[in-house]
Design a protein around this motif. Structure first.
Motif, PDB file in Angstrom:
ATOM      1  N   ASP A 283       0.837  -1.204   0.000  1.00 11.14           N
ATOM      2  CA  ASP A 283       0.000   0.000   0.000  1.00 11.14           C
ATOM      3  C   ASP A 283       0.869   1.250   0.000  1.00 11.14           C
ATOM      4  O   ASP A 283       0.571   2.229  -0.712  1.00 11.14           O
ATOM      5  N   PHE A 284       1.911   1.240   0.794  1.00 12.25           N
ATOM      6  CA  PHE A 284       2.798   2.400   0.874  1.00 12.25           C
ATOM      7  C   PHE A 284       3.435   2.686  -0.477  1.00 12.25           C
ATOM      8  O   PHE A 284       3.428   3.821  -0.977  1.00 12.25           O
ATOM      9  N   VAL A 285       4.009   1.647  -1.110  1.00  9.20           N
ATOM     10  CA  VAL A 285       4.706   1.830  -2.386  1.00  9.20           C
ATOM     11  C   VAL A 285       3.718   2.213  -3.483  1.00  9.20           C
ATOM     12  O   VAL A 285       4.015   3.053  -4.344  1.00  9.20           O
ATOM     13  N   ARG A 286       2.537   1.640  -3.457  1.00 10.85           N
ATOM     14  CA  ARG A 286       1.554   1.929  -4.507  1.00 10.85           C
ATOM     15  C   ARG A 286       1.197   3.419  -4.508  1.00 10.85           C
ATOM     16  O   ARG A 286       1.142   4.059  -5.566  1.00 10.85           O
ATOM     17  N   ARG A 287       0.969   3.985  -3.323  1.00  6.82           N
ATOM     18  CA  ARG A 287       0.622   5.406  -3.258  1.00  6.82           C
ATOM     19  C   ARG A 287       1.801   6.282  -3.686  1.00  6.82           C
ATOM     20  O   ARG A 287       1.626   7.268  -4.401  1.00  6.82           O
ATOM     21  N   ARG A 288       3.032   5.923  -3.272  1.00  5.77           N
ATOM     22  CA  ARG A 288       4.190   6.759  -3.604  1.00  5.77           C
ATOM     23  C   ARG A 288       4.535   6.673  -5.081  1.00  5.77           C
ATOM     24  O   ARG A 288       4.883   7.679  -5.715  1.00  5.77           O
ATOM     25  N   VAL A 289       4.438   5.496  -5.658  1.00  6.61           N
ATOM     26  CA  VAL A 289       4.744   5.354  -7.087  1.00  6.61           C
ATOM     27  C   VAL A 289       3.748   6.147  -7.917  1.00  6.61           C
ATOM     28  O   VAL A 289       4.110   6.781  -8.918  1.00  6.61           O
ATOM     29  N   ARG A 290       2.481   6.126  -7.491  1.00  9.31           N
ATOM     30  CA  ARG A 290       1.464   6.877  -8.225  1.00  9.31           C
ATOM     31  C   ARG A 290       1.781   8.369  -8.243  1.00  9.31           C
ATOM     32  O   ARG A 290       1.526   9.071  -9.236  1.00  9.31           O
ATOM     33  N   GLY A 291       2.372   8.897  -7.141  1.00 10.48           N
ATOM     34  CA  GLY A 291       2.681  10.305  -7.087  1.00 10.48           C
ATOM     35  C   GLY A 291       4.053  10.655  -7.627  1.00 10.48           C
ATOM     36  O   GLY A 291       4.236  11.713  -8.243  1.00 10.48           O
ATOM     37  N   LEU A 292       5.042   9.759  -7.438  1.00 12.20           N
ATOM     38  CA  LEU A 292       6.415  10.074  -7.837  1.00 12.20           C
ATOM     39  C   LEU A 292       6.701   9.723  -9.287  1.00 12.20           C
ATOM     40  O   LEU A 292       7.453  10.430  -9.960  1.00 12.20           O
ATOM     41  N   ALA A 293       6.166   8.614  -9.770  1.00 14.69           N
ATOM     42  CA  ALA A 293       6.440   8.173 -11.145  1.00 14.69           C
ATOM     43  C   ALA A 293       5.178   7.531 -11.709  1.00 14.69           C
ATOM     44  O   ALA A 293       5.035   6.303 -11.709  1.00 14.69           O
ATOM     45  N   PRO A 294       4.230   8.327 -12.180  1.00 16.93           N
ATOM     46  CA  PRO A 294       2.948   7.775 -12.649  1.00 16.93           C
ATOM     47  C   PRO A 294       3.100   6.795 -13.804  1.00 16.93           C
ATOM     48  O   PRO A 294       2.236   5.915 -13.984  1.00 16.93           O
ATOM     49  N   ASP A 295       4.145   6.918 -14.604  1.00 18.10           N
ATOM     50  CA  ASP A 295       4.312   6.024 -15.755  1.00 18.10           C
ATOM     51  C   ASP A 295       4.938   4.680 -15.375  1.00 18.10           C
ATOM     52  O   ASP A 295       4.995   3.775 -16.217  1.00 18.10           O
ATOM     53  N   ALA A 296       5.434   4.554 -14.159  1.00 22.35           N
ATOM     54  CA  ALA A 296       6.064   3.298 -13.750  1.00 22.35           C
ATOM     55  C   ALA A 296       5.000   2.250 -13.457  1.00 22.35           C
ATOM     56  O   ALA A 296       3.884   2.561 -13.024  1.00 22.35           O
ATOM     57  N   THR A 297       5.332   1.001 -13.705  1.00 27.62           N
ATOM     58  CA  THR A 297       4.429  -0.114 -13.425  1.00 27.62           C
ATOM     59  C   THR A 297       4.816  -0.766 -12.105  1.00 27.62           C
ATOM     60  O   THR A 297       5.997  -0.870 -11.766  1.00 27.62           O
ATOM     61  N   LEU A 298       3.814  -1.233 -11.356  1.00 22.23           N
ATOM     62  CA  LEU A 298       4.038  -1.862 -10.054  1.00 22.23           C
ATOM     63  C   LEU A 298       3.515  -3.285 -10.098  1.00 22.23           C
ATOM     64  O   LEU A 298       2.364  -3.522 -10.491  1.00 22.23           O
ATOM     65  N   THR A 299       4.343  -4.220  -9.693  1.00 23.64           N
ATOM     66  CA  THR A 299       3.968  -5.633  -9.627  1.00 23.64           C
ATOM     67  C   THR A 299       4.233  -6.133  -8.207  1.00 23.64           C
ATOM     68  O   THR A 299       5.338  -5.960  -7.676  1.00 23.64           O
ATOM     69  N   VAL A 300       3.227  -6.736  -7.572  1.00 20.13           N
ATOM     70  CA  VAL A 300       3.359  -7.279  -6.209  1.00 20.13           C
ATOM     71  C   VAL A 300       3.356  -8.794  -6.302  1.00 20.13           C
ATOM     72  O   VAL A 300       2.319  -9.403  -6.616  1.00 20.13           O
ATOM     73  N   LEU A 301       4.514  -9.399  -6.080  1.00 17.98           N
ATOM     74  CA  LEU A 301       4.623 -10.858  -6.092  1.00 17.98           C
ATOM     75  C   LEU A 301       4.225 -11.466  -4.750  1.00 17.98           C
ATOM     76  O   LEU A 301       3.648 -12.547  -4.704  1.00 17.98           O
ATOM     77  N   ARG A 302       4.575 -10.754  -3.683  1.00 19.43           N
ATOM     78  CA  ARG A 302       4.244 -11.252  -2.343  1.00 19.43           C
ATOM     79  C   ARG A 302       4.148 -10.052  -1.412  1.00 19.43           C
ATOM     80  O   ARG A 302       5.007  -9.178  -1.418  1.00 19.43           O
ATOM     81  N   GLU A 303       3.069 -10.002  -0.630  1.00 15.66           N
ATOM     82  CA  GLU A 303       2.866  -8.883   0.275  1.00 15.66           C
ATOM     83  C   GLU A 303       3.632  -9.095   1.575  1.00 15.66           C
ATOM     84  O   GLU A 303       3.921 -10.230   1.973  1.00 15.66           O
ATOM     85  N   ALA A 304       3.971  -7.971   2.226  1.00 15.67           N
ATOM     86  CA  ALA A 304       4.702  -8.049   3.492  1.00 15.67           C
ATOM     87  C   ALA A 304       4.555  -6.743   4.236  1.00 15.67           C
ATOM     88  O   ALA A 304       4.315  -5.680   3.646  1.00 15.67           O
ATOM     89  N   TRP A 305       4.657  -6.841   5.555  1.00 12.67           N
ATOM     90  CA  TRP A 305       4.775  -5.670   6.419  1.00 12.67           C
ATOM     91  C   TRP A 305       6.250  -5.485   6.749  1.00 12.67           C
ATOM     92  O   TRP A 305       6.975  -6.458   6.948  1.00 12.67           O
ATOM     93  N   VAL A 306       6.674  -4.217   6.817  1.00 10.18           N
ATOM     94  CA  VAL A 306       8.088  -3.942   7.085  1.00 10.18           C
ATOM     95  C   VAL A 306       8.208  -2.986   8.267  1.00 10.18           C
ATOM     96  O   VAL A 306       7.276  -2.239   8.588  1.00 10.18           O
ATOM     97  N   HIS A 307       9.371  -3.052   8.894  1.00  9.39           N
ATOM     98  CA  HIS A 307       9.707  -2.194  10.031  1.00  9.39           C
ATOM     99  C   HIS A 307      10.619  -1.097   9.511  1.00  9.39           C
ATOM    100  O   HIS A 307      11.800  -1.326   9.275  1.00  9.39           O
ATOM    101  N   THR A 308      10.082   0.120   9.312  1.00 10.81           N
ATOM    102  CA  THR A 308      10.868   1.150   8.636  1.00 10.81           C
ATOM    103  C   THR A 308      10.377   2.536   9.023  1.00 10.81           C
ATOM    104  O   THR A 308       9.364   2.696   9.735  1.00 10.81           O
ATOM    105  N   ASP A 309      11.081   3.542   8.529  1.00 12.35           N
ATOM    106  CA  ASP A 309      10.718   4.950   8.695  1.00 12.35           C
ATOM    107  C   ASP A 309      10.062   5.399   7.385  1.00 12.35           C
ATOM    108  O   ASP A 309      10.737   5.479   6.347  1.00 12.35           O
ATOM    109  N   PRO A 310       8.773   5.687   7.368  1.00 11.37           N
ATOM    110  CA  PRO A 310       8.086   6.013   6.099  1.00 11.37           C
ATOM    111  C   PRO A 310       8.714   7.202   5.369  1.00 11.37           C
ATOM    112  O   PRO A 310       8.836   7.180   4.139  1.00 11.37           O
TER     113      PRO A 310
END
Length: 417
Positions: A283-310
C-alpha cells in the motif's frame, strides 16, 4: 562489501604443516634410533666374539684343542685382522659377504700362528620388531601432540585474525567507534597486535580526512543556503517570460543541490536516527509510485509488512525512481517480493565503478548515465538505507536494477514475519 570465498583457515594450514614436519622428524629419529640399536647389537656381538677368542686361545695353549669353531691361520681371515695380529694385537672386525655381516675376532699365538673365530651376525628379530612397534607408537604420539599444540596455537592466532578482519570490515562499512586492537585484545603483544595498531592508525587517519571533508561540505552548504534561498525568492519576483523561467529553474536546481549536500553531510555524520514503524509495504509503495512516477508499473509478487521509517523510505524510493527515469529508459518497473523492493529500468545500466565501489557523491559514472545530476541521488538513497537498517544493492540485468531489502515485520493478520 562482498566477502571473498575463504579456503582452509590458518589454524588448519598450521596444523597440517606442523603435522608433516613432526612426521618427518619422528621418521628421521626412528631411522636413527633403529640404526643405532643395530650398531649397538653389532658391537655387542663383536665383544662376545672377542671374549670367545680369548677363551679359545687359553684352551688351545693348555689342551691344544680348538673350541667355538676356532681356526689356526684361517685363509679367509680379513687383511685388517691379519695385520693387527702381526703387530701382536687382538682385534675384531665385521666383514660383509653377499650383503651378510660376518663377525670376526683374532688373537696372535706363538710360532706366528693366528687363532680366529668367525660367525654370522644374526639380528634379534623379536627385539627389532618390538623396537619398531615402540617407534611407530612414539611417532604417532609426536604427530598427535604436535598437531594438538598447533591447533591450540593456530586456533588462538586464527581467532585473533578473524576478529581483526571482522573489526576491519566494520570500520570499512563506516562504524566509527570500532577499533581492531580492542577486538583482538591488548594482552598479547605479537604481529597481530602490530597489524591491529597499523589498521587503527589508518582508520583514524581516514576518519579524520572524511570528517574534514564532511565539515567542509556542510559548511559550504550552510553558507550557500541563505543566499540561495534569497535567490529563489528573488527569481519568483521576476516578470513572466522565458528568461524568468530559466532563472527560476536554475535557482531551484541550485537550492536542491544545497539541500542534498546538507542531507549527505548529515548522513555522513552517522548521527541520523530512524523513526521506525510497522507499515504494509504494497500500500505504501503503490501510493508513492502513483505520485512520484505515474508512468512506472508496479507488480506485487508477495505482500509483506516492514519495520521502517516512512519518510526515509519515501526518500529512497523517490531517488531510485528519479534516477531510473532520468538516466535509464522506459518502461520503469517497480516489483515487490515480500520485503524486497526492486526498481528496474531498461537503459544502459549502472557504470562498472558504481557496481564495484557503490554510489559516490559527484560521480555520475559513464556519459550514458550522466547527462544530468551530481551523483547525490543514489548516495543519499544508500545513506538513508543504512539508517533504516536496510540493504541496498545495484546490478545490471537488461538495464539497471536496484534492490532494497527492508527489515520484515510481523503482519497484523497472521502475526508471522
Amino acid at each position: 562489501m562482498r566477502r571473498p570465498r575463504s579456503g582452509p583457515g590458518l589454524r588448519w594450514k598450521l596444523t597440517a604443516a606442523i603435522a608433516v614436519v613432526s612426521a618427518l622428524v619422528a621418521l628421521a629419529m626412528a631411522v636413527v634410533v633403529r640404526n643405532a640399536a643395530r650398531v649397538d647389537m653389532m658391537n655387542n656381538s663383536r665383544n662376545l666374539q672377542d671374549d670367545r677368542v680369548q677363551v679359545a686361545s687359553r684352551n688351545y695353549e693348555s689342551t691344544h684343542r680348538l673350541v667355538f669353531g676356532a681356526r689356526i691361520n684361517d685363509p679367509r681371515l680379513p687383511g685388517g685382522l691379519r695385520q693387527a695380529a702381526e703387530r701382536g694385537q687382538r682385534a675384531t672386525d665385521i666383514e660383509y659377504l653377499s650383503g651378510e655381516p660376518i663377525v670376526w675376532a683374532s688373537i696372535p699365538m706363538a710360532d706366528n700362528k693366528i687363532l680366529s673365530i668367525s660367525s654370522r651376525f644374526v639380528e634379534p628379530d623379536a627385539i627389532l620388531d618390538n623396537l619398531d612397534g615402540v617407534l611407530v607408537v612414539d611417532c604417532a604420539a609426536v604427530v598427535l601432540a604436535g598437531s594438538a599444540l598447533s591447533v591450540l596455537v593456530g586456533g588462538s592466532l586464527s581467532r585473533r585474525l578473524r576478529k581483526a578482519a571482522v573489526a576491519a570490515r566494520q570500520v570499512a562499512e563506516g562504524a566509527p567507534d570500532v577499533r581492531v586492537r580492542d577486538a583482538v585484545g591488548r594482552r598479547v603483544r605479537d604481529e597481530t597486535d602490530e597489524l591491529a595498531r597499523a589498521v587503527d592508525a589508518m582508520a583514524d587517519a581516514l576518519q579524520d580526512r572524511l570528517e574534514a571533508e564532511r565539515r567542509v561540505t556542510a559548511d559550504i552548504a550552510h553558507e550557500l543556503r541563505t543566499p540561495v534561498t534569497g535567490l529563489v525568492a528573488a527569481a519568483g519576483l521576476l516578470p513572466p517570460g522565458r528568461p524568468s523561467e530559466l532563472v527560476q529553474d536554475r535557482a531551484q536546481a541550485l537550492r536542491t543541490l544545497v539541500e542534498d549536500l546538507l542531507e549527505v553531510s548529515r548522513l555522513d555524520s552517522a548521527a541520523e536516527r530512524a523513526d521506525l514503524q510497522e507499515i504494509p509495504l504494497p500500500d505504501f509503495v503503490r501510493r508513492r509510485v502513483r505520485g512520484l512516477a505515474p508512468d512506472a508499473t508496479l507488480t506485487v509478487l508477495r505482500e509483506a509488512w516492514v519495520h521502517t521509517d516512512p519518510r526515509r523510505l519515501e526518500r529512497v524510493l523517490g531517488n531510485l525512481l528519479s534516477n531510473a527515469e532520468r538516466h535509464g529508459r522506459a518502461p520503469v518497473e517497480v516489483e515487490l517480493d515480500g520485503p524486497l523492493l526492486r526498481v528496474r529500468d531498461h537503459g544502459p545500466g549502472y557504470p562498472r565503478a558504481l557496481l564495484r565501489e557503490g554510489p559516490s557523491r559527484f560521480r555520475t559514472g559513464s556519459s550514458d548515465r550522466s547527462g544530468q545530476g551530481h551523483g547525490l541521488g543514489l548516495t543519499i538513497a544508500a545513506g538513508q538505507a543504512r539508517v533504516l537498517g536496510a540493504s541496498l544493492s545495484f546490478r545490471n540485468d537488461d538495464g539497471a536494477v536496484a534492490e532494497l531489502l527492508l527489515p520484515e515485520a510481523p503482519g497484523p493478520d497472521n502475526g508471522t514475519a
